[in-house]
Scaffold this motif. Structure first.
Motif, PDB file in Angstrom:
ATOM      1  N   ALA A  77      10.222 -18.196  11.158  1.00  0.00           N
ATOM      2  CA  ALA A  77      10.996 -17.534  12.215  1.00  0.00           C
ATOM      3  C   ALA A  77      12.314 -18.279  12.344  1.00  0.00           C
ATOM      4  O   ALA A  77      12.341 -19.447  12.730  1.00  0.00           O
ATOM      5  N   THR A  78      13.395 -17.636  11.939  1.00  0.00           N
ATOM      6  CA  THR A  78      14.705 -18.274  12.022  1.00  0.00           C
ATOM      7  C   THR A  78      15.180 -18.321  13.470  1.00  0.00           C
ATOM      8  O   THR A  78      14.661 -17.630  14.352  1.00  0.00           O
ATOM      9  N   GLY A  79      16.208 -19.128  13.685  1.00  0.00           N
ATOM     10  CA  GLY A  79      16.806 -19.163  15.007  1.00  0.00           C
ATOM     11  C   GLY A  79      17.253 -17.794  15.468  1.00  0.00           C
ATOM     12  O   GLY A  79      17.036 -17.407  16.626  1.00  0.00           O
ATOM     13  N   ASP A  80      17.870 -17.044  14.562  1.00  0.00           N
ATOM     14  CA  ASP A  80      18.302 -15.689  14.917  1.00  0.00           C
ATOM     15  C   ASP A  80      17.122 -14.819  15.326  1.00  0.00           C
ATOM     16  O   ASP A  80      17.212 -14.029  16.278  1.00  0.00           O
ATOM     17  N   ALA A 116       8.492 -16.114  22.811  1.00  0.00           N
ATOM     18  CA  ALA A 116       8.532 -15.597  21.441  1.00  0.00           C
ATOM     19  C   ALA A 116       8.113 -16.665  20.444  1.00  0.00           C
ATOM     20  O   ALA A 116       7.344 -16.404  19.510  1.00  0.00           O
ATOM     21  N   LEU A 117       8.608 -17.892  20.648  1.00  0.00           N
ATOM     22  CA  LEU A 117       8.258 -18.980  19.736  1.00  0.00           C
ATOM     23  C   LEU A 117       6.775 -19.301  19.827  1.00  0.00           C
ATOM     24  O   LEU A 117       6.091 -19.439  18.808  1.00  0.00           O
ATOM     25  N   SER A 118       6.267 -19.433  21.044  1.00  0.00           N
ATOM     26  CA  SER A 118       4.850 -19.748  21.225  1.00  0.00           C
ATOM     27  C   SER A 118       3.965 -18.686  20.577  1.00  0.00           C
ATOM     28  O   SER A 118       2.986 -19.003  19.890  1.00  0.00           O
ATOM     29  N   PRO A 147      16.227 -28.041  11.068  1.00  0.00           N
ATOM     30  CA  PRO A 147      17.471 -27.638  11.722  1.00  0.00           C
ATOM     31  C   PRO A 147      18.402 -26.855  10.800  1.00  0.00           C
ATOM     32  O   PRO A 147      19.494 -26.451  11.213  1.00  0.00           O
ATOM     33  N   GLY A 148      17.927 -26.631   9.568  1.00  0.00           N
ATOM     34  CA  GLY A 148      18.699 -25.873   8.585  1.00  0.00           C
ATOM     35  C   GLY A 148      18.759 -26.619   7.271  1.00  0.00           C
ATOM     36  O   GLY A 148      18.833 -27.845   7.245  1.00  0.00           O
ATOM     37  N   ASP A 149      18.689 -25.901   6.172  1.00  0.00           N
ATOM     38  CA  ASP A 149      18.733 -26.519   4.850  1.00  0.00           C
ATOM     39  C   ASP A 149      19.165 -25.483   3.827  1.00  0.00           C
ATOM     40  O   ASP A 149      19.731 -24.435   4.181  1.00  0.00           O
ATOM     41  N   GLU A 150      18.863 -25.747   2.541  1.00  0.00           N
ATOM     42  CA  GLU A 150      19.293 -24.834   1.491  1.00  0.00           C
ATOM     43  C   GLU A 150      18.547 -23.508   1.531  1.00  0.00           C
ATOM     44  O   GLU A 150      19.022 -22.507   0.978  1.00  0.00           O
ATOM     45  N   SER A 151      17.385 -23.490   2.171  1.00  0.00           N
ATOM     46  CA  SER A 151      16.635 -22.233   2.277  1.00  0.00           C
ATOM     47  C   SER A 151      17.197 -21.314   3.350  1.00  0.00           C
ATOM     48  O   SER A 151      17.325 -20.103   3.151  1.00  0.00           O
ATOM     49  N   TYR A 152      17.523 -21.891   4.502  1.00  0.00           N
ATOM     50  CA  TYR A 152      18.069 -21.135   5.627  1.00  0.00           C
ATOM     51  C   TYR A 152      19.149 -21.995   6.286  1.00  0.00           C
ATOM     52  O   TYR A 152      18.863 -23.128   6.699  1.00  0.00           O
ATOM     53  N   GLY A 153      20.337 -21.457   6.387  1.00  0.00           N
ATOM     54  CA  GLY A 153      21.447 -22.220   6.937  1.00  0.00           C
ATOM     55  C   GLY A 153      21.492 -22.198   8.453  1.00  0.00           C
ATOM     56  O   GLY A 153      22.571 -22.075   9.052  1.00  0.00           O
ATOM     57  N   GLN A 154      20.349 -22.354   9.092  1.00  0.00           N
ATOM     58  CA  GLN A 154      20.231 -22.361  10.548  1.00  0.00           C
ATOM     59  C   GLN A 154      18.862 -22.933  10.889  1.00  0.00           C
ATOM     60  O   GLN A 154      17.982 -23.043  10.012  1.00  0.00           O
ATOM     61  N   PRO A 155      18.631 -23.316  12.134  1.00  0.00           N
ATOM     62  CA  PRO A 155      17.293 -23.771  12.496  1.00  0.00           C
ATOM     63  C   PRO A 155      16.246 -22.692  12.202  1.00  0.00           C
ATOM     64  O   PRO A 155      16.494 -21.505  12.423  1.00  0.00           O
ATOM     65  N   TYR A 156      15.093 -23.137  11.702  1.00  0.00           N
ATOM     66  CA  TYR A 156      13.996 -22.190  11.488  1.00  0.00           C
ATOM     67  C   TYR A 156      12.665 -22.903  11.666  1.00  0.00           C
ATOM     68  O   TYR A 156      12.523 -24.087  11.394  1.00  0.00           O
ATOM     69  N   PHE A 157      11.706 -22.154  12.169  1.00  0.00           N
ATOM     70  CA  PHE A 157      10.344 -22.640  12.382  1.00  0.00           C
ATOM     71  C   PHE A 157       9.476 -22.174  11.226  1.00  0.00           C
ATOM     72  O   PHE A 157       9.651 -21.072  10.716  1.00  0.00           O
ATOM     73  N   THR A 190       5.224 -11.655  14.358  1.00  0.00           N
ATOM     74  CA  THR A 190       6.527 -11.419  14.962  1.00  0.00           C
ATOM     75  C   THR A 190       6.940 -12.634  15.798  1.00  0.00           C
ATOM     76  O   THR A 190       6.093 -13.341  16.332  1.00  0.00           O
ATOM     77  N   PRO A 191       8.257 -12.906  15.884  1.00  0.00           N
ATOM     78  CA  PRO A 191       9.375 -12.146  15.310  1.00  0.00           C
ATOM     79  C   PRO A 191       9.798 -12.673  13.939  1.00  0.00           C
ATOM     80  O   PRO A 191      10.980 -12.595  13.578  1.00  0.00           O
ATOM     81  N   GLY A 192       8.859 -13.219  13.172  1.00  0.00           N
ATOM     82  CA  GLY A 192       9.214 -13.851  11.920  1.00  0.00           C
ATOM     83  C   GLY A 192       8.947 -13.001  10.695  1.00  0.00           C
ATOM     84  O   GLY A 192       8.791 -11.780  10.761  1.00  0.00           O
ATOM     85  N   HIS A 193       8.863 -13.673   9.540  1.00  0.00           N
ATOM     86  CA  HIS A 193       8.642 -13.004   8.262  1.00  0.00           C
ATOM     87  C   HIS A 193       7.930 -13.982   7.329  1.00  0.00           C
ATOM     88  O   HIS A 193       7.845 -15.184   7.608  1.00  0.00           O
ATOM     89  N   TRP A 194       7.425 -13.458   6.224  1.00  0.00           N
ATOM     90  CA  TRP A 194       6.807 -14.310   5.210  1.00  0.00           C
ATOM     91  C   TRP A 194       7.866 -14.800   4.234  1.00  0.00           C
ATOM     92  O   TRP A 194       8.711 -14.040   3.778  1.00  0.00           O
TER      93      TRP A 194
END
Length: 282
Positions: free
Chosen positions: A250-253, A264-266, A208-218, A236-240
């Protein structure tokens, strides 16, 4: 309002206060489990499930006097509960109460069903500062608890589907569980038997968010880590992500930038999983 609308109601980066409050309250569930269950080598006795129908977290089943008992945490309304298979559910509204008061209530209801109290349980990990400093649930809750619940619900459903779609793999996927230390929800798909430190597998989860990404991320994290120099195009729509660990993110954004959130998530999870599986097993 549909669950996707709950997700979209608040920007992912604005969920920090709600996340910290829920993370702090979730420790009450794991303390109850640690007080009453034999320790598992992987600490899984302490983890939580997400009950999508009831929209709450639940502890592992505890051996109550009259049958199984669960400790629950609902985010909306923000309340603690004891779910007794024999006598029903007792509820404690958390708003305006200290965590000490909440623990006292929980210990009373645990003892009423012949279970051990959790007040004196010491957690074997440190919590983030914004979580560890919470001692009281404010009268005015932060915005975002409903959105946070929707993110957990989206993740739980997506991971269950992915596990079902890959049911033929052996040893296969672990149950989808929330781990109260980092408050991430995840499954781990084992691709071969053996020592967990060396055996191949793929972790699929949501923080749901941590020091790596300040938002939910998969995340989809193959193990052993892939070679950052030999990664294909990111799904897509993510990154390495290659700092500290190597995995597809893949961040929430990023998820919300797509026209259809669930699709998109699936697609991201399936493409990232396929890449990890192919590179690990070649």
């Amino acid at each position: 309002m549909a669950r996707n609308q709950h997700i979209e109601a608040i920007l992912p980066a604005q969920l920090g206060a709600a996340r910290a409050l829920a993370h702090a309250a979730a420790q009450l569930l794991t303390k109850a489990a640690r007080a009453n269950l034999a320790a598992s080598p992987d600490d899984s006795h302490s983890n939580l499930s997400w009950d999508g129908d009831a929209q709450r977290f639940a502890s592992q089943p505890l051996p109550g006097a009259n049958g199984e008992v669960y400790v629950g945490l609902s985010l909306v309304p923000f309340e603690l509960s004891l779910i007794d298979s024999a006598t029903g559910t007792s509820v404690y509204p958390l708003v305006g109460h200290s965590l000490v008061e909440a623990v006292a209530w929980l210990d009373d209801v645990l003892e009423s069903v012949a279970l051990e109290p959790g007040a004196n349980v010491s957690l074997p990990y440190n919590l983030p500062d914004d979580v560890a400093t919470i001692s009281r649930i404010p009268d005015a809750l932060p915005d975002g608890l409903k959105s946070l619940a929707a993110w957990f619900d989206l993740a739980d459903r997506a991971f269950r589907k992915l596990a079902a779609d890959h049911a033929g793999l052996n040893p296969g996927a672990s149950p989808v569980r929330c781990w109260p230390h980092h408050f991430d929800i995840a499954t781990y798909v084992s691709l071969e038997a053996g020592d967990a430190e060396t055996a191949k597998g793929i972790g699929v989860g949501m923080s749901p968010g941590d020091e790596s990404y300040g938002q939910p991320y998969f995340y989809v994290n193959p193990w052993p880590h892939l070679d950052p120099a030999k990664l294909p195009d990111a799904p897509t729509p993510g990154h390495w992500h290659t700092q500290g660990f190597v995995g597809a993110i893949a961040t929430g954004d990023e998820i919300l930038s797509a026209p259809e959130t669930k699709k998109a998530l699936s697609g991201f999870l399936e493409r990232a999983f396929d890449i990890g599986h192919r590179l690990l097993m070649r």
